[in-house]
Scaffold this motif. Structure first.
Motif, mmCIF file in Angstrom:
data_model
loop_
_atom_site.group_PDB
_atom_site.id
_atom_site.type_symbol
_atom_site.label_atom_id
_atom_site.label_comp_id
_atom_site.label_asym_id
_atom_site.label_seq_id
_atom_site.Cartn_x
_atom_site.Cartn_y
_atom_site.Cartn_z
ATOM 1 N N LEU A 127 -4.925 -94.345 7.892
ATOM 2 C CA LEU A 127 -3.653 -93.921 7.323
ATOM 3 C C LEU A 127 -3.135 -92.663 8.009
ATOM 4 C CD1 LEU A 127 -4.523 -94.325 3.530
ATOM 5 C CD2 LEU A 127 -2.923 -95.744 4.813
ATOM 6 N N LYS A 128 -1.827 -92.593 8.190
ATOM 7 C CA LYS A 128 -1.192 -91.376 8.681
ATOM 8 C C LYS A 128 -1.005 -90.401 7.518
ATOM 9 C CE LYS A 128 -0.504 -92.817 12.948
ATOM 10 N NZ LYS A 128 -1.219 -92.219 14.091
ATOM 11 N N ASP A 129 -0.732 -89.144 7.857
ATOM 12 C CA ASP A 129 -0.565 -88.135 6.814
ATOM 13 C C ASP A 129 0.602 -88.459 5.888
ATOM 14 O OD1 ASP A 129 -2.700 -86.740 7.804
ATOM 15 O OD2 ASP A 129 -1.506 -85.323 8.972
ATOM 16 N N PHE A 130 1.697 -88.991 6.442
ATOM 17 C CA PHE A 130 2.856 -89.281 5.586
ATOM 18 C C PHE A 130 2.571 -90.442 4.646
ATOM 19 C CE2 PHE A 130 3.600 -91.921 9.353
ATOM 20 C CZ PHE A 130 4.012 -93.133 8.811
ATOM 21 N N GLU A 131 1.704 -91.372 5.052
ATOM 22 C CA GLU A 131 1.328 -92.474 4.163
ATOM 23 C C GLU A 131 0.436 -91.973 3.031
ATOM 24 O OE1 GLU A 131 1.452 -96.161 7.394
ATOM 25 O OE2 GLU A 131 -0.316 -94.857 7.278
ATOM 26 N N ALA A 132 -0.465 -91.062 3.367
ATOM 27 C CA ALA A 132 -1.310 -90.450 2.329
ATOM 28 C C ALA A 132 -0.458 -89.654 1.352
ATOM 29 C CB ALA A 132 -2.361 -89.555 2.981
ATOM 30 N N SER A 133 0.576 -88.991 1.865
ATOM 31 C CA SER A 133 1.498 -88.237 1.009
ATOM 32 C C SER A 133 2.249 -89.178 0.076
ATOM 33 C CB SER A 133 2.481 -87.446 1.877
ATOM 34 O OG SER A 133 3.424 -86.759 1.080
ATOM 35 N N PHE A 134 2.631 -90.350 0.585
ATOM 36 C CA PHE A 134 3.327 -91.328 -0.257
ATOM 37 C C PHE A 134 2.404 -91.843 -1.363
ATOM 38 C CE2 PHE A 134 4.408 -95.795 -1.168
ATOM 39 C CZ PHE A 134 5.662 -95.600 -1.714
ATOM 40 N N ILE A 135 1.134 -92.040 -1.045
ATOM 41 C CA ILE A 135 0.166 -92.490 -2.055
ATOM 42 C C ILE A 135 0.024 -91.432 -3.150
ATOM 43 C CG2 ILE A 135 -2.262 -93.037 -2.460
ATOM 44 C CD1 ILE A 135 -2.317 -94.272 0.345
ATOM 45 N N PRO B 17 6.135 -83.668 6.735
ATOM 46 C CA PRO B 17 7.232 -83.531 7.707
ATOM 47 C C PRO B 17 7.309 -84.641 8.752
ATOM 48 C CG PRO B 17 5.487 -81.918 8.143
ATOM 49 C CD PRO B 17 5.178 -82.547 6.822
ATOM 50 N N GLN B 18 6.312 -85.540 8.784
ATOM 51 C CA GLN B 18 6.406 -86.666 9.713
ATOM 52 C C GLN B 18 7.496 -87.648 9.318
ATOM 53 O OE1 GLN B 18 2.326 -88.061 9.507
ATOM 54 N NE2 GLN B 18 1.800 -87.073 11.437
ATOM 55 N N ARG B 19 7.883 -87.666 8.032
ATOM 56 C CA ARG B 19 8.948 -88.539 7.551
ATOM 57 C C ARG B 19 9.876 -87.747 6.639
ATOM 58 N NH1 ARG B 19 7.641 -93.984 8.849
ATOM 59 N NH2 ARG B 19 9.832 -94.361 8.370
#
Length: 373
Positions: free
Chosen positions: A41-49, A88-90
């Motif tokens: 997982l990317k950091d932005f995906e973990a943030s979404f979770i 900040p990646q998304r």
């Protein structure tokens, strides 16, 4: 007990988690970027979770050590007051686009504060969500009082610094939608914004847009928003969002923005304005009652509506929407009837000659979270 659904890869990540949350079905996603140099997982995906965990109560989330496998068993949608710092990646739009789909079905009205990048060229900008996405949601909600998006600060990539507050009431049911007449384009509205750059840039972008669109429509009004001081975020940037409105209430939108600092070649305001105008003309040519970015919102709410027939006329279906239709069948067991609509009459609907008519009978989805103590 609802059966687990198993998928592979990182594609359609948000789509699968949102549909799992609404349907109550658990999902397992395997081999997430397993063969890449930076697997998992990317950091932005973990943030979404993490945001999804805040919106729900009792969700079970398991991620293996390498991050290449995710198991998600959704809990109850609770809503309430939530603060979240977006990766900040998304941009904020990446997170907000998903939350908008979930918000009406929470236990409590949601008041969500998101901080990060408000406008970029990849995810929907907060302006598009405010002016197009929320009015689309209102077509399905009987009483839309309390549905709002307030832009507190803007933030451009890469540093962001923006902030928005999204609020949404809860509803027990959605009403069906019959929207098959795109009408003709009668006016164009837009917003050009600039952060930490000269205010003249907004005017240059607007002039370039008008240079193209004035040939087709006379009713054009583009607002300018030059942010100053604390309202302008942490990075310089500028961009524009455009919305074409039809005689029947259809809204077709596009957006574009400058290249982030340190990434690629700088963009000239005149070129960006011309590009935005041409993108809008292409979206109008595709036609339909919703633009390609908002097809998923309408199709999901049609599925979740009352046990009545809903119909929508769209332009060509994107690969994202084709997969979305497959997922709707897997999660809710509902299929759409898809008919190609050909028109040889140049004076009929705006856009290309090929349209798609999608119809379905709603699943009669009820917000059970609203009734729980």
């Amino acid at each position: 007990m609802a059966a687990d659904l198993t998928y592979e890869g990182c594609n359609f990540f948000r789509q699968r988690l949102v549909l799992a949350t609404l349907s109550g079905k658990s999902v397992k996603i395997k081999n997430i970027r397993a063969v890449e140099d930076d697997p998992g997982l990317k950091d932005f995906e973990a943030s979404f979770i993490r945001l999804l965990d805040k919106v729900t109560n009792g969700s079970r989330i398991e991620i293996n050590e390498t991050g290449t496998m995710l198991f998600y068993k959704p809990g109850l949608l609770t809503g309430g007051t939530i603060d979240h710092d977006c990766n900040p990646q998304r941009s904020i739009g990446y997170y907000l686009e998903a939350v908008v789909l979930l918000a009406p079905f929470c236990k409590k009205p949601i008041r969500l504060t998101l901080k990060g990048i408000t406008n970029d060229r990849h995810d929907p900008t907060v302006d598009i969500i405010k002016t197009v996405t929320l009015p689309l949601v209102k077509k399905f909600v009987v009483d839309d009082e309390g549905l709002d998006l307030k832009i507190v600060k803007r933030g451009a990539p890469p540093e962001g610094g923006g902030e928005v507050v999204f609020s949404c009431p809860v509803r027990r049911n959605l009403r069906p939608l019959q929207f098959t007449d795109p009408g003709k384009i009668k006016r164009i509205r837009g917003l050009a914004y600039a952060m930490r750059v000269s205010p003249a840039i907004c005017n240059r972008v607007v002039d370039a847009v008008r240079g193209v669109l004035n040939q087709f429509v006379s009713d054009i009004y583009i607002y300018t928003d030059h942010c100053k001081g604390g309202q302008s975020g942490k990075s310089p940037g500028f961009g524009i969002s455009l919305v074409a409105e039809s005689t029947t209430g259809a809204m077709l939108s596009v957006q574009t923005s400058s290249t982030p600092v340190g990434e690629g070649q700088a963009v000239v305001p005149e070129d960006l304005g011309k590009q935005a105008a041409e993108m809008l003309l292409e979206e109008i040519y595709k036609g339909g009652c919703v633009d390609s970015r908002h097809q998923s919102v309408v199709l999901l709410y049609m599925i979740l509506g009352q046990r009545d027939v809903s119909k929508i006329l769209t332009g060509p279906l994107t690969p994202f929407i084709i997969q979305f239709l497959r997922h709707l069948k897997e999660f809710f067991g509902v299929m759409f009837k898809i008919q190609a609509q050909q028109s040889d009459d140049d004076n009929s609907v705006a856009g290309g000659k090929s349209k798609i008519l999608l119809s379905c009978v709603g699943a009669g989805y009820t917000n059970i979270n609203k009734t729980m103590v």
